[in-house]
Design a protein around this motif. Structure first.
Motif, mmCIF file in Angstrom:
data_model
loop_
_atom_site.group_PDB
_atom_site.id
_atom_site.type_symbol
_atom_site.label_atom_id
_atom_site.label_comp_id
_atom_site.label_asym_id
_atom_site.label_seq_id
_atom_site.Cartn_x
_atom_site.Cartn_y
_atom_site.Cartn_z
ATOM 1 N N ILE A 188 0.849 -1.199 0.000
ATOM 2 C CA ILE A 188 0.000 0.000 0.000
ATOM 3 C C ILE A 188 0.884 1.248 0.000
ATOM 4 O O ILE A 188 1.805 1.386 0.811
ATOM 5 N N MET A 189 0.573 2.149 -0.936
ATOM 6 C CA MET A 189 1.390 3.360 -1.104
ATOM 7 C C MET A 189 0.646 4.642 -0.708
ATOM 8 O O MET A 189 1.250 5.569 -0.201
ATOM 9 N N PHE A 190 -0.692 4.652 -0.966
ATOM 10 C CA PHE A 190 -1.403 5.935 -0.851
ATOM 11 C C PHE A 190 -2.879 5.730 -0.524
ATOM 12 O O PHE A 190 -3.509 4.806 -1.038
ATOM 13 N N SER A 267 5.264 2.179 7.071
ATOM 14 C CA SER A 267 5.726 1.532 5.836
ATOM 15 C C SER A 267 6.187 2.532 4.792
ATOM 16 O O SER A 267 6.786 2.160 3.784
ATOM 17 N N GLY A 268 5.851 3.815 5.006
ATOM 18 C CA GLY A 268 6.140 4.829 3.988
ATOM 19 C C GLY A 268 4.887 5.258 3.246
ATOM 20 O O GLY A 268 4.899 6.248 2.506
ATOM 21 N N ASN A 288 -4.407 3.021 -2.992
ATOM 22 C CA ASN A 288 -3.561 2.609 -4.104
ATOM 23 C C ASN A 288 -2.391 1.760 -3.615
ATOM 24 O O ASN A 288 -1.688 2.137 -2.677
ATOM 25 N N GLY A 289 -2.228 0.594 -4.229
ATOM 26 C CA GLY A 289 -1.098 -0.276 -3.897
ATOM 27 C C GLY A 289 -0.306 -0.608 -5.149
ATOM 28 O O GLY A 289 -0.718 -0.244 -6.264
ATOM 29 N N THR A 290 0.822 -1.310 -4.976
ATOM 30 C CA THR A 290 1.677 -1.582 -6.138
ATOM 31 C C THR A 290 1.022 -2.562 -7.118
ATOM 32 O O THR A 290 1.405 -2.618 -8.279
#
Ligand code: NDP
Length: 372
Positions: A188-190, A267-268, A288-290
């Motif tokens: 997970i990024m955002f 995690s960032g 949003n994830g990779t």
């Protein structure tokens, strides 16, 4: 296969008990795995017979495990009306002065506090001291200090404290959480959370600092705070925040109109959120994830919630949020059931710590570090 077979066995048993379950409800339970077992009912007294209290009471008519057996209100005419509407005996009716006597009432297991935010602390602590489990509406309190006092009081009284986080039982929300947990969205990024509505009557308690404790952030922005945590699946370690006010007459000092805030996770991953009392059609989550994405719009209204992921539309059927919530809360209180996403006082307290940090960041203009 096994879990499907178990489900069908349970279902066959439950059809005897609940012949009126709709096929939609059955399909929903199959998809979400949410299935409240038979057992003793949770007998609830609602405190604060206002707009949301009424919605909860209506939804409870369809509950299997939760039952409305009492009321606490400052308005005698509402009590009379609710008595005839919900068949509530005189001995289960209280006002704010005498409700401590509820301790001697064996027909009530829990009090559901649905009063203005600033009253939650006192109402929860008094209900706990009367030996009743407590469900409290969001925001659980005005700040983390009050929230901690409420958690401590309920622990001391040996009663459970839950917060009315109805989205924690919503099937499409739970499906996204399942996908994230099982790695289907990748890293997970955002997260983006947009929570707001254009508030009407300037005289209402939501626009009074002394009763609301703040403005949009306490009331509606909390959905993005809470949502960021259950969508990302981590606790934030920092916040930044900025406030804008276009109508200082309506939104007096201490009552926020619009706050944008950002949360950083270990995690960032980062979250970017907007909380406002001056825009309609603002109820959207995006994760949003990779490997994929998930979005809900509307994301936290009374539903039906709508959503899709990179794999397509989410099709879990709608069930009245408050009906599912109250049945699940009955199972949590009476059977010790563990929900997928916690709804206990500690969970409410985490959101209050973030709210405190957001207000601090607005004031200082600086990044505020968090330990939750
Ligand atoms: P309302 O104003 O419609 O109702 C609040 C009720 O509280 C009043 O009708 C009154 O009931 C009682 N009350 C006691 N003291 C006061 C006071 N000083 N001023 C005003 N009311 C008082 O508010 P809502 O029902 O919309 O909100 C109540 C709580 O529920 C809030 O904490 C809110 O955040 C939460 N909520 C949660 C939602 C959710 O989806 N989870 C949705 C909407 C609200 P009585 O006359 O019986 O004493």
């Amino acid at each position: 296969m096994n879990s499907r077979r178990n489900f069908l066995q349970k279902l066959a048993a439950s059809v005897v008990t609940f012949p009126l379950l709709s096929s939609e409800a059955i399909a929903c339970m199959e998809q979400t795995g949410s299935m409240v077992q038979d057992g003793p009912p949770l007998r609830v007294a609602i405190m604060g017979l206002g707009s949301y209290g009424t919605r909860v009471a209506e939804a409870m008519k369809d509950c299997k495990r939760a039952r409305l057996t009492g009321v606490i209100s400052g308005t005698p005419a509402k009590i009379t009306n609710w008595q005839s509407k919900y068949n509530i005996p005189e001995k289960n009716c209280y006002n704010y002065e005498n409700f401590d006597r509820i301790k001697d009432n064996p027909d009530i297991d829990a009090v559901y506090v649905i009063t203005p935010n600033a009253l939650h602390r006192e109402h929860v602590i008094r209900a706990a001291k009367a030996g009743k489990h407590v469900i409290c509406e969001k925001p659980m309190a005005l700040n983390a200090k009050e929230g901690q006092e409420m958690v401590d009081a309920c622990k001391k009284a040996n009663v459970k404290l839950l917060v009315g986080y109805r989205m924690h039982f919503e099937p499409k929300t739970l499906e996204i959480i399942r996908m994230r947990k099982e790695g289907e969205l990748g890293k997970i990024m955002f997260f983006q959370g947009l929570s707001g509505f254009a508030i009407g009557d300037p005289g209402q308690w939501r626009l009074k600092k002394e009763l609301a404790g703040g403005g949009a952030l306490m009331d509606i922005g909390i959905y993005s705070i809470n949502g960021a945590r259950y969508m990302v699946g981590e606790e934030p370690v920092w916040v930044t925040a900025q406030e804008t006010k276009t109508d200082p007459e309506k939104f007096k000092p201490g009552v926020d109109e619009t706050i944008q805030f950002q949360l950083g996770f270990p995690s960032g991953a980062v979250a970017s959120c907007l909380s406002t009392y001056s825009m309609n059609n603002l109820d959207r989550f995006f994760l949003n994830g990779t490997k994929g994405f998930a979005e809900l719009q509307p994301s936290t209204g009374y539903g039906p919630i709508k959503g899709r992921t990179n794999k397509g539309e989410l099709t879990q059927p709608h069930m009245t949020h408050q009906t599912v919530q109250m049945d699940e809360m009955a199972a949590i209180i009476m059977d010790g059931k563990q929900p997928v996403v916690s709804v206990d006082g500690e969970e409410g307290l985490r959101d209050l710590k973030i709210i405190d940090a957001i207000y601090e960041a607005v004031k200082s203009g600086k990044k505020v570090k968090l330990t939750i």
